[in-house]
Every structure is written in structure tokens, then in C-alpha cells.
Design a protein around this motif. Structure first.
Motif, short mmCIF file in Angstrom:
data_model
loop_
_atom_site.label_atom_id
_atom_site.label_comp_id
_atom_site.label_asym_id
_atom_site.label_seq_id
_atom_site.Cartn_x
_atom_site.Cartn_y
_atom_site.Cartn_z
N ALA A 9 -81.86 124.52 -11.20
CA ALA A 9 -83.36 124.35 -10.84
C ALA A 9 -84.09 125.76 -10.51
CB ALA A 9 -83.50 123.47 -9.64
N ARG A 10 -83.39 126.39 -9.78
CA ARG A 10 -83.83 127.76 -9.42
C ARG A 10 -83.86 128.78 -10.89
NH1 ARG A 10 -80.20 129.29 -5.60
NH2 ARG A 10 -79.02 130.54 -6.74
N VAL A 11 -82.78 128.66 -11.87
CA VAL A 11 -83.02 129.50 -12.97
C VAL A 11 -84.30 129.10 -13.72
CG1 VAL A 11 -81.89 129.64 -15.25
CG2 VAL A 11 -80.59 129.92 -12.99
N ALA A 12 -84.30 127.73 -13.91
CA ALA A 12 -85.81 127.18 -14.42
C ALA A 12 -86.73 127.73 -13.83
CB ALA A 12 -85.82 125.65 -14.41
N GLU A 13 -86.96 127.90 -12.42
CA GLU A 13 -88.22 128.57 -11.98
C GLU A 13 -88.58 129.65 -12.08
OE1 GLU A 13 -87.43 128.22 -7.67
OE2 GLU A 13 -87.63 126.03 -7.69
N HIS A 14 -87.74 130.64 -12.77
CA HIS A 14 -87.83 131.92 -13.19
C HIS A 14 -88.63 131.89 -14.59
CE1 HIS A 14 -84.92 134.13 -10.97
NE2 HIS A 14 -84.10 133.35 -10.98
N GLY A 15 -88.84 130.70 -15.23
CA GLY A 15 -89.79 130.51 -16.45
C GLY A 15 -89.52 131.28 -17.46
N LEU A 16 -88.02 131.73 -17.59
CA LEU A 16 -87.95 132.62 -18.84
C LEU A 16 -87.01 131.82 -19.82
CD1 LEU A 16 -87.09 135.88 -16.87
CD2 LEU A 16 -89.12 135.55 -18.16
N ALA A 20 -85.00 124.33 -24.69
CA ALA A 20 -83.65 124.10 -25.19
C ALA A 20 -82.41 124.69 -24.68
CB ALA A 20 -83.79 124.40 -26.72
N ASP A 21 -82.67 125.73 -23.84
CA ASP A 21 -81.61 126.64 -23.31
C ASP A 21 -81.37 125.87 -21.99
OD1 ASP A 21 -81.40 128.79 -25.10
OD2 ASP A 21 -82.71 129.98 -24.47
N LEU A 22 -82.63 125.41 -21.49
CA LEU A 22 -82.31 124.70 -20.12
C LEU A 22 -81.51 123.57 -20.32
CD1 LEU A 22 -85.91 125.29 -18.46
CD2 LEU A 22 -83.44 126.01 -17.54
N ILE A 40 -73.40 130.81 -21.73
CA ILE A 40 -75.03 130.67 -21.57
C ILE A 40 -75.24 132.00 -20.66
CG2 ILE A 40 -77.22 129.61 -20.83
CD1 ILE A 40 -75.38 127.01 -21.48
N GLY A 41 -74.58 132.29 -19.76
CA GLY A 41 -74.89 133.57 -18.80
C GLY A 41 -74.82 134.61 -19.51
N HIS A 42 -73.85 134.96 -20.49
CA HIS A 42 -73.68 136.01 -21.27
C HIS A 42 -74.91 136.53 -21.99
CE1 HIS A 42 -69.62 136.88 -19.86
NE2 HIS A 42 -69.35 136.08 -20.02
N HIS A 43 -75.60 135.58 -22.11
CA HIS A 43 -77.11 135.66 -22.90
C HIS A 43 -78.09 136.44 -22.22
CE1 HIS A 43 -75.42 134.32 -26.79
NE2 HIS A 43 -75.01 133.37 -26.01
N TRP A 44 -77.70 136.55 -20.61
CA TRP A 44 -78.77 136.83 -19.94
C TRP A 44 -78.48 138.13 -19.07
CZ3 TRP A 44 -83.56 134.64 -20.22
CH2 TRP A 44 -83.67 133.56 -21.34
N SER A 45 -79.29 138.60 -18.22
CA SER A 45 -79.06 139.66 -17.11
C SER A 45 -79.86 139.61 -15.84
CB SER A 45 -79.54 141.34 -17.99
OG SER A 45 -80.94 141.06 -18.29
N GLY A 46 -79.48 140.29 -15.17
CA GLY A 46 -80.07 140.37 -13.77
C GLY A 46 -79.67 139.21 -13.11
N LEU A 47 -80.90 138.85 -12.41
CA LEU A 47 -80.58 137.45 -11.48
C LEU A 47 -80.48 136.23 -12.10
CD1 LEU A 47 -83.50 138.49 -8.80
CD2 LEU A 47 -81.08 138.61 -8.59
N ILE A 48 -80.98 136.16 -13.42
CA ILE A 48 -80.81 134.96 -14.03
C ILE A 48 -79.39 134.83 -14.29
CG2 ILE A 48 -81.11 133.51 -16.18
CD1 ILE A 48 -84.03 134.76 -15.86
N ALA A 49 -78.62 135.81 -14.86
CA ALA A 49 -77.20 135.97 -15.22
C ALA A 49 -76.33 135.62 -14.12
CB ALA A 49 -76.94 137.32 -15.84
N LEU A 50 -76.63 136.09 -12.71
CA LEU A 50 -76.13 136.03 -11.39
C LEU A 50 -76.05 134.54 -11.18
CD1 LEU A 50 -76.96 139.19 -9.48
CD2 LEU A 50 -74.67 138.47 -10.58
#
Length: 64
Positions: A9-16, A20-22, A40-50
Motif C-alpha cells: 500500500a505504501r508503494v502504491a502511494e508513491h503513484g509511480l 498492472a505492476d501493482l 519486481i524490485g530489481h526494476h525500481w530504485s530508491g525508496l520504492i525498491a527498498l
């Protein structure tokens, strides 16, 4: 640490992430598939990846 679904839910709040990814992330969490979540995490960086990697770690912790 929040629950895996809480972190999604917190990842979804980023809005990025696309809807389909969610769905893919939520499905992997629901199935308890930590490796899919990490993939999935390997496709992201920063706080979203963490956040995504923390979900995978939480899944691993609950499986043991």
C-alpha cells in the motif's frame, strides 16, 4: 516493520507503478512468492525498491 500488504500500500502511494505492476506485486505477495517480489524490485530504485525488497524479506521471515 509493517506487514507485506501494508508495504505494498505504501508503494502504491508513491503513484509511480502502473496498475498492472501493482497487481503483479500484490499477487506475488498474496502467493508468498518472495523471489517474484524481488524480481519486481530489481526494476525500481530508491525508496520504492527498498520498500519492495522489505516485502520480500518479510515474506521470507514469515515462511520460517
Amino acid at each position: 516493520m509493517s506487514s507485506p500488504r501494508g508495504t505494498v500500500a505504501r508503494v502504491a502511494e508513491h503513484g509511480l507503478m502502473s496498475p498492472a505492476d501493482l497487481v503483479e506485486l500484490t499477487t506475488a505477495v498474496d502467493l508468498g512468492d518472495a523471489e517474484a517480489v524481488r524480481g519486481i524490485g530489481h526494476h525500481w530504485s530508491g525508496l520504492i525498491a527498498l520498500d519492495i525488497f522489505s516485502v520480500a524479506d518479510a515474506i521470507d521471515t514469515t515462511e520460517k
